[in-house]
Design a protein around this motif. Structure first.
Motif, PDB file in Angstrom:
ATOM      1  N   UNK A 142      -1.456 -16.531  -7.903  1.00 56.57           N
ATOM      2  CA  UNK A 142      -0.884 -16.303  -6.581  1.00 56.57           C
ATOM      3  C   UNK A 142      -1.355 -14.972  -5.986  1.00 56.57           C
ATOM      4  N   UNK A 143      -1.771 -14.049  -6.820  1.00 55.82           N
ATOM      5  CA  UNK A 143      -2.233 -12.747  -6.317  1.00 55.82           C
ATOM      6  C   UNK A 143      -3.655 -12.828  -5.780  1.00 55.82           C
ATOM      7  N   UNK A 144      -4.448 -13.754  -6.312  1.00 53.82           N
ATOM      8  CA  UNK A 144      -5.874 -13.824  -5.986  1.00 53.82           C
ATOM      9  C   UNK A 144      -6.215 -15.102  -5.241  1.00 53.82           C
ATOM     10  N   UNK A 145      -7.405 -15.140  -4.692  1.00 50.94           N
ATOM     11  CA  UNK A 145      -7.948 -16.342  -4.055  1.00 50.94           C
ATOM     12  C   UNK A 145      -9.067 -16.900  -4.922  1.00 50.94           C
ATOM     13  N   UNK A 146      -9.208 -18.201  -4.902  1.00 53.43           N
ATOM     14  CA  UNK A 146     -10.330 -18.826  -5.586  1.00 53.43           C
ATOM     15  C   UNK A 146     -11.628 -18.405  -4.904  1.00 53.43           C
ATOM     16  N   UNK A 147     -12.663 -18.119  -5.683  1.00 52.94           N
ATOM     17  CA  UNK A 147     -13.944 -17.743  -5.096  1.00 52.94           C
ATOM     18  C   UNK A 147     -14.515 -18.914  -4.314  1.00 52.94           C
ATOM     19  N   UNK A 148     -14.924 -18.631  -3.090  1.00 55.03           N
ATOM     20  CA  UNK A 148     -15.447 -19.676  -2.231  1.00 55.03           C
ATOM     21  C   UNK A 148     -16.892 -20.009  -2.586  1.00 55.03           C
ATOM     22  N   UNK A 199       0.843  -1.205   0.000  1.00 52.84           N
ATOM     23  CA  UNK A 199       0.000   0.000   0.000  1.00 52.84           C
ATOM     24  C   UNK A 199       0.872   1.247   0.000  1.00 52.84           C
ATOM     25  N   UNK A 200       0.627   2.150  -0.947  1.00 55.24           N
ATOM     26  CA  UNK A 200       1.399   3.397  -1.067  1.00 55.24           C
ATOM     27  C   UNK A 200       0.726   4.492  -0.243  1.00 55.24           C
ATOM     28  N   UNK A 201       1.456   5.006   0.739  1.00 54.58           N
ATOM     29  CA  UNK A 201       0.877   5.951   1.685  1.00 54.58           C
ATOM     30  C   UNK A 201       0.575   7.307   1.067  1.00 54.58           C
ATOM     31  N   UNK A 202       1.437   7.779   0.167  1.00 52.47           N
ATOM     32  CA  UNK A 202       1.256   9.127  -0.375  1.00 52.47           C
ATOM     33  C   UNK A 202       0.024   9.248  -1.265  1.00 52.47           C
ATOM     34  N   UNK A 203      -0.410   8.132  -1.849  1.00 50.10           N
ATOM     35  CA  UNK A 203      -1.574   8.165  -2.747  1.00 50.10           C
ATOM     36  C   UNK A 203      -2.743   7.330  -2.247  1.00 50.10           C
ATOM     37  N   UNK A 204      -2.515   6.612  -1.127  1.00 48.83           N
ATOM     38  CA  UNK A 204      -3.548   5.716  -0.586  1.00 48.83           C
ATOM     39  C   UNK A 204      -4.078   4.770  -1.661  1.00 48.83           C
ATOM     40  N   UNK A 205      -3.137   4.097  -2.334  1.00 51.56           N
ATOM     41  CA  UNK A 205      -3.496   3.146  -3.381  1.00 51.56           C
ATOM     42  C   UNK A 205      -2.768   1.825  -3.160  1.00 51.56           C
ATOM     43  N   UNK A 206      -3.298   0.769  -3.741  1.00 48.69           N
ATOM     44  CA  UNK A 206      -2.690  -0.551  -3.663  1.00 48.69           C
ATOM     45  C   UNK A 206      -1.745  -0.732  -4.844  1.00 48.69           C
ATOM     46  N   UNK A 207      -0.474  -1.080  -4.540  1.00 52.36           N
ATOM     47  CA  UNK A 207       0.519  -1.298  -5.588  1.00 52.36           C
ATOM     48  C   UNK A 207       0.477  -2.724  -6.114  1.00 52.36           C
ATOM     49  N   UNK A 208       0.292  -3.694  -5.212  1.00 53.37           N
ATOM     50  CA  UNK A 208       0.160  -5.095  -5.602  1.00 53.37           C
ATOM     51  C   UNK A 208      -0.416  -5.872  -4.431  1.00 53.37           C
ATOM     52  N   UNK A 209      -0.802  -7.103  -4.700  1.00 56.59           N
ATOM     53  CA  UNK A 209      -1.390  -7.954  -3.661  1.00 56.59           C
ATOM     54  C   UNK A 209      -0.899  -9.375  -3.826  1.00 56.59           C
ATOM     55  N   UNK A 210      -1.012 -10.142  -2.742  1.00 58.11           N
ATOM     56  CA  UNK A 210      -0.601 -11.542  -2.739  1.00 58.11           C
ATOM     57  C   UNK A 210      -1.634 -12.355  -1.978  1.00 58.11           C
ATOM     58  N   UNK A 211      -2.068 -13.460  -2.589  1.00 57.79           N
ATOM     59  CA  UNK A 211      -3.029 -14.345  -1.935  1.00 57.79           C
ATOM     60  C   UNK A 211      -2.346 -15.570  -1.371  1.00 57.79           C
ATOM     61  N   UNK A 212      -1.948 -16.490  -2.270  1.00 63.65           N
ATOM     62  CA  UNK A 212      -1.237 -17.689  -1.833  1.00 63.65           C
ATOM     63  C   UNK A 212      -1.965 -18.418  -0.723  1.00 63.65           C
TER      64      UNK A 212
END
Length: 466
Positions: A169-175, A105-118
């Motif tokens: 790897x970034x996402x989760x399977x829908x439950x 999470x980038x603090x200066x813009x309050x945005x998500x840069x990337x994500x990880x699920x795994x």
């Protein structure tokens, strides 16, 4: 010296700060939910909200956060342990759905840069995260309640760009949204006090109590379903393949059903599925699992981890189960084993489960609770489980606001036994109850959709006796 105390407005119901880190001369903390929010405390200053409600984050509806930390020498980033968010999944063109993961999470813009699920996807409640170096490796540790921990490592020479994590790897399977619709066969014990809705389901009442000649035994009732012995008029109306049957032991009456619409309470009948369409058997309770069954490889995320190419590539059933528990490429929920060839499949999802002559199918955890207390005995329920309040009819009947509003476990069970959700129907009896022994709180449920982890509650299926 206390520089600042509390946040406006105050967080309630155990929904306050979940983590804190120092970046430069500023401390950052994250509020768990209602709303999830990042707060900032400058050295010598006063704490104030750094972000707005995180559910308004561009591209992601962040609903609940378990912790935060900084990564190395970063001055404008934190990593958030997101317990619950709604965002794009495996199919980017499909509707967003709820997942969990780690957000950069980038603090200066309050945005998500990337994500990880795994494997974070399978953690019941991820709560904390940290990074450290060991030689040429960077380690990441994520922990969750009650005793879950995952360690990952990367080489410091890695030059992959931000956002290059693979989609799987970034996402989760829908439950799959689990329900309490009856899938129990005769072997599983059936579903007590239940029957399919006659007015909405094609059926034949094949045995009646009009006389001894029209009655039948439970074995005969099951045989009628196996043979789809629908009456001629019911066949003309569309009844073809029997999927469920219901038997009244006292009156020796029997219904057979094609499908099972609007399954509901019936004090006289036990309802059975002719065949369980989804395997929910754990090896500890069912040594043979779901025999001659396997998930569809063409539609289910999977890995054939053991093969019969050689003795070195084969494995035992014990090893197959352990490989499912230890798998890291995706979160393994089901595994199938061929005892003759010593082959093993691991599955993240189990789509279009079907017959396979060679394999037996198992799940690591039974996803639906049917634990009952018998006669007030303090038998174990399903620990740290609760029906999803958002999608299940419920009432919270005991709260910890005051001693007079709390209740004991026995009182919670009794309240369920007495409860009818009359806004649903006159026969919408309480089917499940969940009790928090620490706070003496109690939930009552009609049905149990979306059953999931909850660190505070023990879940029970209501026992109405025989």
């Amino acid at each position: 010296t206390t520089l600042s105390s509390g946040i406006p407005p105050a967080a309630g119901a155990n929904l306050g700060f979940e983590g804190v880190t120092l970046i430069g001369s500023n401390y950052y903390a994250v509020q768990e939910q209602n709303p999830a929010k990042i707060w900032k405390l400058p050295v010598g200053g006063t704490i104030a909200a750094h972000s707005g409600d995180l559910k308004d984050t561009p591209g992601y509806e962040i609903l609940s956060v378990g912790g935060l930390t900084r990564g190395g020498d970063a001055t404008d980033e934190v990593f958030l342990v997101v317990k619950n968010y709604k965002g794009p999944g495996r199919d980017a063109t499909a509707d967003p759905y709820k997942q969990s993961g780690i957000f950069r999470y980038k603090l200066s813009t309050n945005t998500v840069l990337e994500r990880f699920g795994g494997e974070v996807c399978a953690m019941g409640q991820p709560e904390g995260l940290t990074f450290w170096k060991e030689g040429t490796k960077v380690k990441m540790l994520i922990v969750g309640e009650t005793t879950q921990a995952r360690v990952y490592e990367a080489d410091v020479s890695c030059t992959d760009a931000i956002g290059s994590i693979s989609n799987i790897m970034a996402t989760c399977e829908e439950q799959v949204q689990l329900t309490t619709d009856c899938e129990k066969t005769k072997e599983d014990g059936g579903c007590g006090w239940r029957r399919c809705d006659k007015s909405q389901t094609k059926h034949t009442k094949i045995c009646t109590d009009d006389s001894a000649a029209t009655q039948c035994t439970e074995t005969q009732c099951m045989a009628h379903c196996t043979n789809s012995d629908f009456a001629a008029a019911d066949k003309t109306a569309g009844a073809a393949n029997c999927t469920h049957w219901a038997y009244d032991e006292k009156e020796k009456e029997c219904y057979i059903f094609d499908g099972c619409t609007n399954e509901a309470w019936d004090e006289d009948y036990v309802l059975y599925a002719l065949a369980d369409p989804t395997c929910e058997r754990v090896r500890g309770d069912h040594a043979l699992g779901c025999k001659q069954r396997r998930c569809d490889k063409s539609q289910s995320v999977h890995n054939k981890i053991c093969t019969d190419d050689s003795t070195a590539t084969q494995c035992t059933l014990d090893q197959c189960e352990q490989k499912c528990k230890d798998h890291v490429d995706f979160v393994c929920a089901s595994y199938a084993y061929d005892v003759a060839e010593k082959e093993c499949y691991l599955f993240e999802t189990c789509v279009n489960e079907q017959f396979d002559a060679d394999y037996s199918l198992y799940v690591l955890q039974d996803p639906t609770c049917d634990a009952r207390r018998d006669g007030g005995a303090d038998g174990p329920g399903c620990n740290q489980r609760r029906c999803d309040k958002e999608v299940t009819t419920h009432e919270k009947v005991c709260v910890d606001d005051s001693a007079s509003q709390q209740c004991t476990k026995n009182e919670c069970e009794l309240l369920c036994a007495q409860k009818v959700f009359t806004d649903v129907s006159d026969e919408a009896f309480c089917t499940h109850w969940a009790y928090d022994a620490v706070d003496s709180e109690c939930y009552l449920f009609y049905g149990c959709t979306g059953e999931k982890y909850d660190d505070d509650y023990e879940l029970f299926f209501q026992n109405y006796g025989e």
